[in-house]
Design an enzyme around this catalytic site. Structure first.
Site, PDB file in Angstrom:
ATOM      1  N   HIS A  67       0.824  -1.198   0.000  1.00 43.10           N
ATOM      2  CA  HIS A  67       0.000   0.000   0.000  1.00 43.10           C
ATOM      3  C   HIS A  67       0.868   1.261   0.000  1.00 43.10           C
ATOM      4  O   HIS A  67       0.572   2.252  -0.684  1.00 43.10           O
ATOM      5  CB  HIS A  67      -0.920  -0.034   1.238  1.00 43.10           C
ATOM      6  CG  HIS A  67      -1.713   1.205   1.455  1.00 43.10           C
ATOM      7  ND1 HIS A  67      -1.345   2.181   2.347  1.00 43.10           N
ATOM      8  CD2 HIS A  67      -2.866   1.637   0.879  1.00 43.10           C
ATOM      9  CE1 HIS A  67      -2.233   3.151   2.320  1.00 43.10           C
ATOM     10  NE2 HIS A  67      -3.171   2.850   1.447  1.00 43.10           N
ATOM     11  N   GLU A  70       2.117   1.815  -3.406  1.00 42.79           N
ATOM     12  CA  GLU A  70       1.030   2.351  -4.240  1.00 42.79           C
ATOM     13  C   GLU A  70       0.965   3.877  -4.089  1.00 42.79           C
ATOM     14  O   GLU A  70       0.901   4.613  -5.068  1.00 42.79           O
ATOM     15  CB  GLU A  70      -0.294   1.698  -3.825  1.00 42.79           C
ATOM     16  CG  GLU A  70      -1.526   2.285  -4.475  1.00 42.79           C
ATOM     17  CD  GLU A  70      -2.634   2.588  -3.464  1.00 42.79           C
ATOM     18  OE1 GLU A  70      -2.981   3.773  -3.320  1.00 42.79           O
ATOM     19  OE2 GLU A  70      -3.136   1.644  -2.826  1.00 42.79           O
ATOM     20  N   HIS A  71       0.996   4.354  -2.837  1.00 43.01           N
ATOM     21  CA  HIS A  71       0.956   5.799  -2.609  1.00 43.01           C
ATOM     22  C   HIS A  71       2.150   6.484  -3.264  1.00 43.01           C
ATOM     23  O   HIS A  71       2.017   7.515  -3.898  1.00 43.01           O
ATOM     24  CB  HIS A  71       0.998   6.095  -1.101  1.00 43.01           C
ATOM     25  CG  HIS A  71      -0.352   6.194  -0.485  1.00 43.01           C
ATOM     26  ND1 HIS A  71      -0.737   7.279   0.256  1.00 43.01           N
ATOM     27  CD2 HIS A  71      -1.403   5.346  -0.496  1.00 43.01           C
ATOM     28  CE1 HIS A  71      -1.981   7.093   0.690  1.00 43.01           C
ATOM     29  NE2 HIS A  71      -2.399   5.933   0.252  1.00 43.01           N
TER      30      HIS A  71
END
Lengths: 432, 417
Positions: A67, A70-71
């Site tokens: 995650h 992803e950011h």
């Protein structure tokens, strides 16, 4: 490029695997105004232990790295990919699940440029210690926000019961503690291990010409250097196969107005990836619909007795390596709720036989919803789950659904519903 | 194509082959009062549960499953001063299901609206009691959604204390106690016989045939009063409220008056201004409050062209409250000072254009948009709106931003002292 026509639905899907291994699939919708494209990496939050590219030893990275990555993919040295899409009038977003990371845009103009931006930002990582540190604040806020959300806590509460020793019980974003350990070099290492073209697929739906579009993509890829594809070695095995580590019951006190309850079932049968996995999913869904949806006698009984209300819902989730179902409600009768649900599950066979006359109708209802989804570019593209369901898409799903018989559903009951896999989680209002 | 079914009942059929699903909306609208909001919301819940013919939820749900899992539901909503009860159906086109499905669906929608489970002037008592309890619990549960909670507290301090705007469109618990299975029938009769009715059918259908099926429902003629939907109130001093709860993330919400309304000449200037302020990921709030300062996980703004309000909502760490307020005010001031680029303006316009065009790719969105246009006798096409948006200048944005007047600040503190 291969072409598959679905004349019953007036749809055609085109697909091509590029030289570098990237799978491209397209469904043109000529009378649509927008185009939706989603680039998915077969890598999610549970993939935390793996052999980094070029190394030989397994390592475990901090929770939440998929995650975090992803950011951070959006931010480059001198620009932000968000802005590039914005300048092209497109919306963009990304999301991370247990097993996948997806990047997407939706645009009604400049589709060629938008596809280039999508491919370029995901295929060109830039991480620095400074930007990684800054992101910890933003993601920390995101984790806090979810911590305050009772429904999220309920969901992860039951996952903690069903998989207490497996990574699924940890928030996809990780914890504030785990993300504090992430460094730029971890991101690079993880990126290079998983973000290989042959571990990714691109699905595009909308107002496109497939031949022209695939050429744009091939040209884009031809200008880039990719490392030799390498096998990805990850270690994901459930801690136990027999469910002996399932925690039967836990309670959390929280600042909620009404108690919340969730009953979970962990599937203990090993499901191999492929079309049969899709069939298994539909079979369980048909079972659950017949037993629990608002067409069932049980639903009305529970509703009229005030044990459930419109907050009742249930869901079946299947992902790479695991599958489970859950039933939840806001109710003042938490214990009655869990007892009743468990009772229905334990008597599923008899209940199914009683509901036999409803079976065809349930199937038809699911069919109707599948066809309805074909109107949505997002639904068509997002539902594609790659190897998990043998590379089938939404249009293929119809045939699989239609092949399921009442006997299939009876047969799935002892496979899916096993007492060792059943668990209950309650959230009760805190006594102030 | 419009069909006037009878006085005050309009049917709009939008024929398109773009979708595999069709949509029906039957919307009942009337001026809101403090007395009708909760009653109508409860009534919508009861009507959705059963009908005379399908007198249990189960029978109704089974019939819907037979009709290829069609969706049929009711909702209560607000457009400025108008309260709406909406019946919405979504179902497959005959071509992808079976011949005659459309007619079956229209019959069922009509059954739900016109043939409810009412006997001897009373709604079915058990159904009434269950739905009353359920509405009360679902309203109470909303407080668990902190973003929602903060926005509803902001609404309470922004709107005049004696205004119906104090009451959410789905009602409030305090108003439920006076409702009974018999007095709710009066509300039902008033809705069926006096509300303005707008029907939208969107899909690949034969227009004359479908219109004939709706005519068979025999709505009674009605005289619809012409009432402005636009809510206006006088400026007041800035009201502030702070509350404490045990939370990890605090919420900071602001409300500004922005007296610009749908169909007015500066409507799209306000829409663009909101886009620059906080309506998109390129906006000042998103870029400066969330991204540059890492101050918030979300920071955005919303403009309501029926209430004349612009709201800002953020999720922050408690100790950053003052810093966040300062930064938010700076973003508004920057727009008033014209401190934003031609480039950003164009990007916001392109983003809005994309939103409008992609709305055309959703059948439910198309039906909702048509309903809104029908209620306001608006015939602007999406192309016209795109043009109007693109004609908005920096000067228009500045002028509109100057109309912003801060009215309310609500802070939900996450720190427990």
């Amino acid at each position: 490029m291969e072409k598959h026509q679905y004349s019953r639905f007036n749809e055609t899907i085109y697909h091509q695997k590029l030289d570098n291994g990237l799978l491209v699939q397209m469904l043109p919708k000529k009378d649509f105004h927008k185009t939706y494209a989603i680039l998915t990496v077969n890598f999610g939050s549970i993939d935390r232990t793996f052999v980094p590219k070029g190394k030989t030893e397994m390592r475990t990275v901090p929770d939440g790295i998929a995650h975090f990555l992803e950011h951070k993919m959006f931010e480059k040295e001198d620009h932000d990919a968000f802005d590039l899409f914005g300048k092209l009038g497109a919306d963009s977003n990304a999301f991370t699940s247990f097993t996948q990371t997806s990047y997407l845009f939706s645009g009604s103009d400049h589709i060629h440029e938008n596809i280039d931006v999508l491919l370029d930002f995901v295929q060109d990582p830039y991480f620095s210690e400074k930007t990684v540190e800054k992101e910890k604040g933003i993601i920390g806020q995101e984790i806090s926000m979810y911590d305050d959300d009772p429904n999220w806590r309920l969901y992860f509460g039951i996952l903690g019961n069903l998989y207490p020793n497996d990574p699924m019980h940890i928030d996809i974003a990780g914890t504030k503690e785990s993300i504090s350990q992430i460094k730029a070099e971890d991101l690079y290492q993880t990126y290079h291990t998983f973000y290989q073209p042959n571990n990714m697929n691109l699905f595009i739906v909308g107002n496109i010409d497939p031949a022209e579009t695939v050429q744009w993509i091939a040209d884009n890829q031809a200008h880039k250097q990719f490392d030799e594809p390498a096998d990805i070695e990850t270690e994901f095995e459930l801690n136990t196969l027999d469910g002996s580590d399932v925690i039967p019951f836990r309670t959390l006190e929280m600042d909620v107005s009404r108690p919340k309850v969730m009953v979970g079932i962990r599937g203990l049968k090993e499901i191999k990836p492929g079309q049969d996995a899709l069939k298994y999913r539909f079979t369980v869904e048909l079972l659950l619909d017949t037993l629990f949806d608002d067409t069932s006698d049980k639903y009305l009984e529970l509703y009229d007795n005030g044990i459930i209300d419109d907050s009742f819902s249930y869901n079946f989730e299947m992902q790479r390596g695991f599958h489970f179902a859950y039933f939840n409600a806001d109710t003042d009768n938490t214990e009655q709720f869990s007892d009743e649900i468990v009772k229905v599950l334990e008597n599923a066979n008899a209940q199914m036989l009683k509901g036999r006359s409803q079976f065809e109708s349930e199937k038809r209802a699911i069919l109707g919803r599948l066809i309805g989804m074909m109107d949505s570019p997002e639904a068509i593209a997002n539902r594609y789950a790659g190897k998990l369901y043998g590379n089938t898409n939404l249009l293929d799903e119809v045939e699989v659904l239609e092949s399921i018989t009442f006997e299939d559903v009876l047969a799935v009951i002892p496979e899916f519903i096993q007492p060792a896999g059943i668990s209950v989680f309650h959230i009760i209002p805190r006594n102030n | 194509m419009h069909f006037n079914l009878t006085n005050g009942v309009d049917l709009n059929i939008i024929k398109t082959t773009q979708f595999k699903t069709n949509q029906i909306i039957v919307n009942f609208s009337t001026p809101q009062t403090k007395n009708n909001i909760t009653a109508r919301s409860l009534m919508a819940d009861i009507l959705e549960t059963s009908t005379k013919k399908y007198h249990t939820q189960t029978l109704l749900a089974r019939h819907e499953a037979d009709l290829f899992g069609m969706y049929l539901g009711t909702s209560a909503s607000r457009i400025g001063n108008l309260h709406n009860v909406k019946f919405r159906a979504s179902f497959l086109n005959d071509q992808y299901s079976q011949p005659g499905l459309l007619h079956e669906v229209i019959k069922l929608v009509g059954e739900m609206i016109l043939n409810p489970l009412i006997d001897n002037g009373s709604f079915d008592e058990p159904t009434f009691m269950t739905q009353k309890t359920n509405l009360a619990s679902s309203i109470a549960s909303l407080a668990d959604d902190k973003q929602y909670y903060a926005s509803s507290e902001l609404r309470k301090i922004y709107f005049d204390q004696d205004s119906p705007m104090q009451i959410p469109s789905f009602g409030q618990i305090d108003d439920l106690s006076v409702l009974t299975a018999t007095n709710l029938v009066d509300q039902y009769q008033a809705m069926i016989n006096q509300d303005k009715i707008n029907i939208v059918l969107l899909g690949d259908v034969d227009e004359e045939n479908a219109a004939a099926a709706f005519r068979e429902l025999n709505f009674s003629p009605r005289i619809v009063k012409n009432v402005s939907a636009f809510y206006r109130q006088e400026l007041h001093e800035v009201f502030e409220k702070e509350e404490q709860q045990e939370l990890k993330q605090a919420k900071l919400n602001l409300a500004y008056q922005l007296p610009v309304y749908f169909q007015e000449s500066n409507h799209y200037s306000a829409v663009v201004m909101n886009g620059i302020l906080g309506g998109t990921p390129l906006s000042k709030l998103f870029v400066n409050v969330r991204e540059k300062e890492s101050l918030a996980y979300y920071a955005n703004s919303n403009f309501n062209a029926f209430n004349g309000v612009l709201t800002i909502q953020t999720g922050i760490e408690s100790q950053n409250k003052d810093k966040a307020i300062k930064l938010i005010k700076q973003q508004v001031e920057a727009i008033v000072a014209g401190d934003f680029s031609e480039e950003l303006l164009q990007e916001v316009k392109d983003g809005l254009t994309h939103q409008l065009l992609s709305g055309l790719d959703s059948s439910s969105n198309g039906a909702e948009r048509s309903l809104m246009n029908d209620i306001f006798d608006n015939d602007k096409s999406v192309e016209t709106i795109v043009n109007e948006i693109n004609n908005v200048t920096i000067d228009d944005v500045v002028k509109t931003a100057k109309l912003l007047k801060l009215q309310a600040v609500y802070f939900l503190n996450g720190e427990v002292k």
